[in-house]
Design a protein around this motif. Structure first.
Motif, PDB file in Angstrom:
ATOM      1  N   PHE A 175       0.881  -1.429   0.223  1.00 59.69           N
ATOM      2  CA  PHE A 175       0.292   0.115   0.227  1.00 59.69           C
ATOM      3  C   PHE A 175       1.102   1.233  -0.580  1.00 59.69           C
ATOM      4  O   PHE A 175       1.797   1.580   1.170  1.00 59.69           O
ATOM      5  CB  PHE A 175      -0.722   0.270   1.325  1.00 59.69           C
ATOM      6  N   TYR A 186      -4.156   0.239  -2.948  1.00 54.63           N
ATOM      7  CA  TYR A 186      -3.139  -1.102  -3.005  1.00 54.63           C
ATOM      8  C   TYR A 186      -2.661  -1.879  -4.201  1.00 54.63           C
ATOM      9  O   TYR A 186      -3.292  -1.717  -4.960  1.00 54.63           O
ATOM     10  CB  TYR A 186      -4.768  -1.989  -1.861  1.00 54.63           C
ATOM     11  N   ASP A 227      -1.136   0.204   9.215  1.00 52.94           N
ATOM     12  CA  ASP A 227      -0.342  -0.549   8.481  1.00 52.94           C
ATOM     13  C   ASP A 227       0.458  -1.578   9.618  1.00 52.94           C
ATOM     14  O   ASP A 227       0.110  -1.773  11.379  1.00 52.94           O
ATOM     15  CB  ASP A 227       0.287  -0.401   7.533  1.00 52.94           C
ATOM     16  N   ALA A 228       1.206  -2.410   9.574  1.00 45.16           N
ATOM     17  CA  ALA A 228       2.035  -3.385  10.446  1.00 45.16           C
ATOM     18  C   ALA A 228       3.099  -2.231  11.136  1.00 45.16           C
ATOM     19  O   ALA A 228       3.266  -2.656  12.777  1.00 45.16           O
ATOM     20  CB  ALA A 228       2.666  -3.580  10.273  1.00 45.16           C
ATOM     21  N   ASN A 229       3.152  -0.833  11.488  1.00 41.33           N
ATOM     22  CA  ASN A 229       3.866   0.021  11.503  1.00 41.33           C
ATOM     23  C   ASN A 229       2.820   0.836  11.794  1.00 41.33           C
ATOM     24  O   ASN A 229       3.590   2.504  13.151  1.00 41.33           O
ATOM     25  CB  ASN A 229       4.831   1.235  10.864  1.00 41.33           C
ATOM     26  N   LEU A 233      -3.179   4.261   7.139  1.00 41.94           N
ATOM     27  CA  LEU A 233      -3.574   4.195   5.725  1.00 41.94           C
ATOM     28  C   LEU A 233      -5.233   4.745   5.472  1.00 41.94           C
ATOM     29  O   LEU A 233      -4.652   5.381   4.588  1.00 41.94           O
ATOM     30  CB  LEU A 233      -4.180   3.034   5.178  1.00 41.94           C
ATOM     31  N   GLN A 261       6.827   5.688   0.699  1.00 38.11           N
ATOM     32  CA  GLN A 261       5.530   4.813   0.519  1.00 38.11           C
ATOM     33  C   GLN A 261       4.664   5.622   0.264  1.00 38.11           C
ATOM     34  O   GLN A 261       3.726   5.713   0.134  1.00 38.11           O
ATOM     35  CB  GLN A 261       5.354   3.668   1.543  1.00 38.11           C
ATOM     36  N   LEU A 314      -1.421  -7.741   4.902  1.00 39.55           N
ATOM     37  CA  LEU A 314      -0.056  -7.258   5.005  1.00 39.55           C
ATOM     38  C   LEU A 314       0.341  -6.720   6.880  1.00 39.55           C
ATOM     39  O   LEU A 314       0.733  -5.515   7.228  1.00 39.55           O
ATOM     40  CB  LEU A 314       0.122  -6.374   4.555  1.00 39.55           C
ATOM     41  N   TRP A 316      -2.498  -5.206   8.809  1.00 36.41           N
ATOM     42  CA  TRP A 316      -2.907  -4.721   8.826  1.00 36.41           C
ATOM     43  C   TRP A 316      -3.978  -4.417  10.126  1.00 36.41           C
ATOM     44  O   TRP A 316      -4.268  -5.629  10.270  1.00 36.41           O
ATOM     45  CB  TRP A 316      -3.762  -4.199   7.716  1.00 36.41           C
TER      46      TRP A 316
END
Length: 713
Positions: A175, A186, A227-229, A233, A261, A314, A316
């Motif tokens: 993404f 995406y 997201d994972a961080n 988004l 990104q 991912l 999310w």
């Protein structure tokens, strides 16, 4: 103050303090219970909504998972990447010249023009935001937006994870915000493999998720996707996008910068997580993360209850945020209700305590009042004896007043027959003298005079019998009128009798008596003597009013003659009698009846006397000319006959009939049509007579309708 009183006061203060402490603890417990209940309900609602939004997100992403791999297997894609030995495809279909894709119809298979048109058709059919093809070096060779200003063709994307992962692992997902278009999306990718499995390039499909944001925004709920961080988004609020829910590690931040990104977004912190797991979200993006961490909760922004669910490929996290302020407000309202209940109980306790004190005071006062009452009993007994003596005197005075009223009534009732006897006696004497004087000259007049005198003497005998009946009726007044059985009587002869009894006054007034609307066959229920007396009283009352009006007109004429003013035209006295019948009359207990209207053109009734018109000793005549008993006795006679006597004024007197053909709220006429007083005498009639009268009234009203006169149907 005694020791026991001090102890009681201390105990009272101690009990009050304990009650206050218990009340505060109860309110505190109530606060936490309501807040926990509201939070539990909110989390259940959030979980339900998260499952729905997660299923929507996964369904949207899964639509495009197969598309890159399917496109990568097509021959034209491999030809475009320069793979030798690919068999030519079948001849392309013929496309009309006016079709948007007509330019590619003649293009060779696998050429860039052919592939660009093909990718655009697939993007439109599938709903993808964009589809593009890169070679093994990351350079875009074909794209669905090839003819747009922000086309991907000619740009290198070898730094993107979806390109690296597709070549390394056979599939790529990512993404990011597009460096070329500036629109987020995406990206899902698949490698294009040659005949021997060597990578030739990468097919990439870009999917726009802004429709999901619009759905969240329209629902009015606070939803965001991180997201994972823990970088936002997607969000239902646009200013929350591309901001971090917590501090980003330096290594992760470097990786994001290298992959470009978010196209240089500052990625400032958006929230701060509290110890209870809730989030405080605000707009202090201009501060550093270390500075935001030191801000108080109120300075950061609004506090939210965070409920999250893993969604997407991912790592999310889908977050559903619920503001805690409504929960605190609800808990506060419940505490206020509890406080009101506690205050109510406290007030009730104080009232009970005050009531006990008041009861003690009442008991002490009762003892004092008992002693006072005992001293007053002696005085009351003495006063009672004095009151009994005064009462006896009042009873005697009442008896004398009743005797006076009875004497006045008897005198009034006996006066009219005596006047008739005097009139007939004087007339008979004149007739006898005239007959004796003409006995020698005209013998035929002697017989006629004797016959007239005999008729007068017969009338005198009838009036004497009437006086005897009146005296006998004194015994009738002792028992109720309902014990007198009514009989059917013809109304016209009773009226003729009353007019004949008052014929001398009628002649003296030159009175015109109108009986056009008075049928001769009317039959009413009643007693003959009382009915004749009632009619005589009413007609006599009208003659009294007309005499007063005549005297007033004569006085005015004399004054006009003395002042040489023009004389006013004298109005001739008139008396009108009319009758109207109905099958059922409400004021007569629903029995059949009718109304006899007695109208004159006299001065009318003074409005000040209407309320007391039927009271005894109410009169409009000069002092000494009347005692005011006529209408009082007439009203009683009408009630004894089972009827009703009332005054009809000019304000449209309502007719008390039920089931009649006369509309409710109307009257027989607007007061007196002659301009004077108008009395309505309601009498009962036999059932057969009422039906006949009603039919006759309808016919009579129909005949007179064309002439403009008032009719009742």
């Amino acid at each position: 103050m005694t020791l026991s009183a001090l102890r009681r006061r201390r105990l009272a203060w101690l009990a009050l303090s304990a009650s206050l402490l218990a009340g505060l603890m109860a309110l505190f417990a109530l606060w936490h219970w309501e807040l926990a209940r509201g939070e539990r309900d909110a989390r259940q609602h959030a979980a339900t909504r998260l499952n729905f939004y997660a299923s929507t997100l996964n369904a949207e992403l899964s639509r495009f998972q197969w598309l890159p791999e399917l496109l990568a297997r097509q021959a034209r894609v491999r030809i475009a990447l320069g793979e030798p030995g690919v068999p030519p495809a079948a001849t392309p279909p013929v496309i009309p010249s006016d079709h948007p894709d007509a330019a590619s119809a003649t293009a060779p298979l696998g050429s860039s023009s052919d592939l660009n048109q093909h990718l655009r058709r697939v993007a439109r059919a599938s709903g993808a935001a964009a589809i593009f093809l890169t070679d093994r070096d990351g350079m875009t060779v074909a794209a669905s937006n090839f003819d747009e200003p922000d086309s991907f063709v000619g740009y290198r994307y070898d730094y993107r994870p979806y390109f690296i992962d597709a070549l390394a692992r056979g599939r790529g997902e990512f993404f990011a915000v597009g460096n070329t278009t500036g629109r987020p999306g995406y990206f899902v990718s698949a490698p294009v493999l040659g005949a021997e499995g060597q990578p030739l390039g990468v097919m990439v499909v870009k999917v726009s998720l802004e429709a999901l944001e619009d759905t969240w925004r329209q629902a009015g709920e606070t939803v965001l996707l991180a997201d994972a961080n823990r970088i936002v988004l997607l969000a239902s609020r646009r200013n929350w996008k591309y901001r971090a829910l917590e501090a980003i590690e330096p290594q992760a931040l470097d990786s994001i910068r290298a992959q470009q990104q978010f196209r240089g977004a500052p990625l400032t912190p958006l929230s701060r997580e509290l110890e209870d797991g809730s989030l405080v979200l605000g707009d202090n993006h201009e501060l550093a993360a270390s500075e935001i961490a030191r801000l108080p909760t109120a300075a950061m922004g609004q506090r939210y209850l965070d409920e999250s669910l893993a969604s997407g490929p991912l790592g999310w996290q889908l977050h559903f945020l619920m503001p805690l302020r409504p929960l605190y407000i609800q808990a506060r309202n419940v505490v206020l209700v509890g406080l009101a209940v506690i205050l109510g109980l406290a007030m009730m306790a104080l009232w009970m305590r005050e009531r006990q004190a008041r009861l003690g005071l009442i008991r002490r006062e009762a003892v004092m009042m008992r002693e006072i009452n005992e001293r007053l009993e002696e005085r009351v007994a003495q006063r009672s004896r004095e009151l009994e003596a005064t009462r006896d005197e009042l009873v005697q005075a009442g008896k004398l007043a009743a005797l006076g009223t009875m004497a006045a009534g008897i005198a009034h009732e006996l006066n009219q027959p005596l006047v008739g006897i005097r009139t007939y006696a004087a007339s008979g004497g004149k007739l006898l003298a005239r007959g004796i004087a003409s006995a020698t000259t005209r013998p035929e007049l002697t017989a006629r005079a004797a016959e007239s005198a005999a008729s007068n003497f017969t009338r005198i005998s009838e009036l004497s019998e009437r006086l005897a009946d009146m005296i006998r009726q004194l015994r009738v007044f002792v028992r109720p009128a309902s014990q007198q059985a009514p009989v059917a009587l013809a109304l016209a002869p009773r009226i003729d009798f009353a007019l004949e009894l008052l014929a001398e006054r009628v002649t003296a007034l030159d009175l015109t008596v109108e009986q056009d609307r008075l049928p001769r066959d009317i039959v009413v229920m009643g007693e003959q003597v009382r009915l004749e007396q009632l009619l005589t009283n009413l007609i006599r009352n009208a003659l009294d009013a007309l005499e007063g009006e005549q005297k007033a007109q004569q006085t005015d004429q004399q004054a006009d003659q003395q002042s040489d003013a023009p004389e006013n035209k004298r109005t001739a006295p008139r008396l009108r009698l009319s009758w109207q019948a109905w099958p059922a009359v409400a004021s007569l207990e629903g029995q059949p009846g009718g109304c006899l209207r007695i109208e004159d053109n006299g001065p009318g009734i003074d409005p000040a006397l209407r309320a007391t018109l039927f009271d005894p000793f109410t009169t409009t005549r000069e002092v000494g000319e009347g005692m005011g008993m006529g209408l009082f006795l007439s009203y009683g006679l009408a009630r004894d006959l089972g009827g009703l006597l009332r005054l009809a004024d000019g304000a449209s007197v309502s007719e008390p009939a039920e089931g009649s053909s006369l509309a409710e709220g109307s009257s027989l006429a607007e007061g007196s049509a002659l301009g004077g007083a108008c009395f309505e005498l309601w009498l009962r009639t036999p059932a057969s007579e009422a039906t006949h009268a009603a039919d006759g009234t309808e016919q009579h009203g129909t005949e007179q309708h064309g002439s403009g006169q008032q009719s009742v149907t």
